[in-house]
Structure formats: C-alpha cells, structure tokens
Write a protein that holds these residues in place. Structure first.
Motif, PDB file in Angstrom:
ATOM      1  N   ARG A 199      -6.973   6.303   2.413  1.00  0.00           N
ATOM      2  CA  ARG A 199      -5.968   5.616   1.205  1.00  0.00           C
ATOM      3  C   ARG A 199      -6.417   4.165   2.185  1.00  0.00           C
ATOM      4  NH1 ARG A 199      -0.510   7.464   2.577  1.00  0.00           N
ATOM      5  NH2 ARG A 199       1.018   5.480   2.805  1.00  0.00           N
ATOM      6  N   TRP A 200      -6.393   3.476   0.746  1.00  0.00           N
ATOM      7  CA  TRP A 200      -6.781   1.793   1.632  1.00  0.00           C
ATOM      8  C   TRP A 200      -5.378   1.414   2.123  1.00  0.00           C
ATOM      9  CZ3 TRP A 200     -10.854  -0.972  -1.603  1.00  0.00           C
ATOM     10  CH2 TRP A 200     -11.825  -0.578  -1.092  1.00  0.00           C
ATOM     11  N   ARG A 204      -4.851  -0.539   4.777  1.00  0.00           N
ATOM     12  CA  ARG A 204      -5.282  -1.838   5.427  1.00  0.00           C
ATOM     13  C   ARG A 204      -4.763  -3.197   4.745  1.00  0.00           C
ATOM     14  NH1 ARG A 204     -10.640  -4.651   5.806  1.00  0.00           N
ATOM     15  NH2 ARG A 204      -9.466  -6.365   6.299  1.00  0.00           N
ATOM     16  N   GLY A 241      -8.052   1.787  -4.418  1.00  0.00           N
ATOM     17  CA  GLY A 241      -9.409   1.265  -4.040  1.00  0.00           C
ATOM     18  C   GLY A 241     -10.463   1.070  -4.912  1.00  0.00           C
ATOM     19  N   ASN A 299       0.560  -1.105  -0.015  1.00  0.00           N
ATOM     20  CA  ASN A 299      -0.124  -0.344  -0.432  1.00  0.00           C
ATOM     21  C   ASN A 299       0.783   1.091   0.452  1.00  0.00           C
ATOM     22  OD1 ASN A 299      -0.082   1.322   2.657  1.00  0.00           O
ATOM     23  ND2 ASN A 299      -0.109  -1.206   3.220  1.00  0.00           N
TER      24      ASN A 299
END
Length: 446
Positions: free
Chosen positions: A180-181, A183, A216, A172
């Motif tokens: 923001r993704w 995880r 995303g 990421n």
C-alpha cells in the motif's frame, strides 16, 4: 579477409517450430517508426536516440477521452508531468485539452512557463515549498494537501490574504493493492482523514472542495479503482453532511498501466494487462451507483504512463560482443540504465532494424556504463548480431526522460516524428559545456 576466430560454444536452443512461411524473427524487426526508416534517423541524429510519435500521443489521448467520457459525464485529464516533462510532449497534451498535474516547485514553474494557467494545475506532492505554495494559492491552483504541516502553511497564507482557501485532501486507503502507498496524504481506515477534517473546520481558514488518492503505479487490478471511487464518494458525502462543504472533484490519481511487461510477470502484456476499458467501467459504475442522481462531481484522472509510454522508442547500437563464462552471448549497447532507468522494473520489447539470419539464442544486453548493474535486458532471444547492428527498444516513453541521469556520458537527442512525417529535435544532445557551465573553481585551485 579472414573472419576473426571465435571459440565454439554448445548451447541447447529452444526456438520452437516454424508454423508459418515467415520466420518468427520477422516479428522482431522494426525498420521504421511512423514511416521514417530507423537507419535514416540514426544517420541524421545519431545513436542512441529517443524517438516519440506525435500521432500515437494524440490518438491515445483522444481514445482515453472518448472512453471515459462515454462512461461518466464529467471527466478531466490532468497530464502527469513527472512521467515525461519535455516541453513538446506536454504541449501536445495541453493542446488536446489536458490540464497539468505537478508534484514539485520545478514542475509547477515548468507548467507556468508553458503557459498553463494556475487554475489549470493540480498540485500534489509530499513537499511544497512555502514560496511556491503561496504562488499556487494566488494563481488559483488545485492544491491537494498531503500533511498537517502543509495545512499550517496554508492557514498562514490564508491569514496573509484574508481569504478562506479552497483545498483538496489527499487520502490513502486499502483498495486491495499491496504494498500500500500509505505515505501520501491521510489514512481513511484509521480515522485520520476525519480528524484532519475536524481540525480544518475548527481553524476556519480552509475549505475542503476535493478529494484525491493515488494507489500506486502500473496497477493491474481495475477493481481497485472501483473500490477507491466508492470510498471517496462515501467520504465526500460524510464531509458534506458533517461540515457543510461541497466536494466539487474526486481525483483518482494515476497508476494506469501501458502494454509494457513488468518483471515477474510471465504472460505477455496483451494477456497480463487489462484493457483500459475495464478501468473506465469499474470507476464509472462505482461513481454512478453511489452518487445521487444529477450530482456528478468532476472526475480527475492523472494519466501518465497509459498516455505516453507506447509512443516512445529508443534506438541503440551494438558496440561490442562478448561470450560470458556460462556460454551466453552478451552485447554492449551505447544506451544503458543511465537512459533507461525503468529497465530495473520492465522487460522492453527488443526489435532489430532488419531481418538477420541465424538461430536466435538467449543473450544479455548490457549498457556502456562501468557498473555491473548496467543491464538493459537479462535474457533477450536474438539472432547473432554483428557490431553496428541497431536495436529498437519499446515502450520507453514513460519516466525514462525524467529519471535518466548524466553519468560518465552525455544524454542523447530526443526527436519527435510529427503527424506529417517530419522529424523535429525536441531536446538537443548534451555537450561538455552543458555539464560544466554551472561549476566553479575556487581561486586557490586555478
């Protein structure tokens, strides 16, 4: 026969001026889907009814394939099962040459059941049960690692098999997309991904051969894909130089938009959604300007929504009419958010099956659920609709038949209009037996 009395309501209607011979309402009419009349579909298969177009599915896949292969020499499309994992839909894309991208044991098993070889499966997701992870290893799937715990599981499997396992790393990063993704996978900017690479190299059981990122969903900035491609190329070169690995593929994930209208956007999708050619150009330019000449790792794209969304329609019927306290019309449909989960994020195109006289006015489309959140469309501009009027909602091909729920009612049939114009059932309507057959009543309750 006397018409039922309806209390008069005065509303200011802003319908604009008619500059053409045809009313603007004529552009809100859909009488057929791929040549099959809406009335005929409902008469034969009932309402509500999901309808998919095989012609549109195949044409869109071939268009995207030509588009990206015209910009970069090595491209693989991996069909995102979570977007729509109906067997018939998956089979069409596999026939066209797509591999399978899965994110769970269920999806992995579904792909294998459809005959997809393990080495034609991209296995993502934050949780991969150890049993299915072992199966994926033995069958040669591309496994993109999401966490340190998954690395430990894979190292244990490597000890069991006595072989060094080939894996990809999920990364990421900051590409300018917010929120923001972050995880999924390991962060680039903090140095986490390099620390993980050092740990993998020290363990000696795994070899990194690919990099993956997923920014995303419904991303409207093609430049973000260019930035992601640049960062993955730079990272791949560092991993190759520092650890002696060969990065064979770069997977830019999904998130490519369809021509749907995201809530909060006031421009029509024809204006707000960039053409897919811009995404292809940004990605290819980033790769070709940073990669050494002749060194072209495989580019993997997990296209889902951009392939299937606009090939899907939902036919629904007006079952009841109301006037709300604020004067707006409201219609109760036989399809709600139980079938259209994405109604929480998108404004669908709403079309009537025939031209209806009368001025359009703002109205609310409710579903059949006994829940206040069951709103299909908060503000549709429609002429006065009678009970029994059929509406066609689109595009609805992405995520709805995977996120739909069985809540207080049955899920309907899904049909496919074939390239030859035939209509085939690809999922039968649910019955009570489907719902209760896995239930058990303890003896003391019988």
């Amino acid at each position: 026969m006397k018409k039922p009395y309806q209390k008069p309501t005065i509303l200011k209607l802003q319908v604009g001026f008619l500059r053409e011979k045809k009313s603007s309402l004529s552009r809100m009419v859909r009488q057929e889907i791929d040549g099959v009349p809406v009335a005929e579909l409902v008469e034969k298969f009932g309402s509500p009814l999901f309808v998919f177009s095989e012609k549109r599915l195949r044409e869109q896949f071939r268009y995207l394939k030509r588009l990206f292969e015209g910009h970069y020499p090595r491209v693989e499309f991996s069909w995102s099962y979570k977007t729509n994992y109906l067997d018939a839909i998956c089979r069409i894309f596999h026939q066209e040459g797509a591999t399978a991208e899965v994110v769970s044991n269920f999806e992995y098993e579904k792909a294998r059941r459809l005959g997809v070889p393990g080495d034609q499966i991209v296995f993502n997701g934050p949780y991969k049960p150890k049993e299915i992870l072992r199966q994926a290893v033995l069958e040669g799937a591309r496994i993109n690692v999401d966490s340190l715990d998954e690395i430990l599981d894979l190292e244990e499997i490597a000890r069991e098999t006595g072989e060094k396992l080939r894996i990809g790393l999920r990364v990421n990063m900051d590409t300018g997309i917010y929120p923001r993704w972050d995880r999924f996978g390991f962060n680039l900017e903090s140095g986490e991904v390099l620390n993980v690479a050092r740990r993998i190299a020290a363990g000696g059981k795994l070899e990194v051969v690919g990099l993956h990122c997923h920014q995303g969903t419904f991303i409207l900035e093609p430049e973000a894909y260019g930035r992601a491609a640049e960062k993955l190329v730079d990272l791949s070169q560092k991993l190759e130089n520092d650890f002696g690995w060969t990065i064979e593929y770069l997977d830019l994930g999904g998130g490519f938009p369809s021509r749907n209208r995201l809530k909060g956007l006031y421009l029509p999708p024809e204006v707000a959604v960039p053409p897919l050619s811009e995404y292809a150009e940004k990605i290819a330019r980033a790769l070709l300007t940073r990669l050494p000449a002749g060194d072209y790792p495989l580019l993997i794209l997990e296209t889902g929504r951009a392939l299937v969304d606009e090939a899907g329609f939902l036919i629904t019927t007006v079952r009841a009419l109301k006037r709300l306290p604020d004067g707006r019309r409201a219609y109760i449909l036989d399809a709600g958010v139980n079938l259209l989960f994405t109604a929480f994020w998108y404004h669908f195109r709403v079309e009537v099956e025939r031209e209806i006289p009368g001025p359009p006015e703002p109205c609310v489309l409710y579903g059949p659920l006994c829940m206040n959140i069951d709103v299909v469309e908060e503000s549709a501009l429609l002429p006065p609709l009678a009970r029994g009027t059929r509406l066609v909602l689109s595009p609805v091909g992405a995520y709805n038949v995977t996120q739909w729920m069985q809540f207080i009612t049955y899920r309907p049939r899904v049909v496919l209009v074939t390239e030859k114009g035939n209509v085939e059932v690809i999922r039968e309507a649910e019955t009570l037996e489907d719902i209760v057959r896995r239930e058990k009543i303890p003896e003391h309750l019988k």
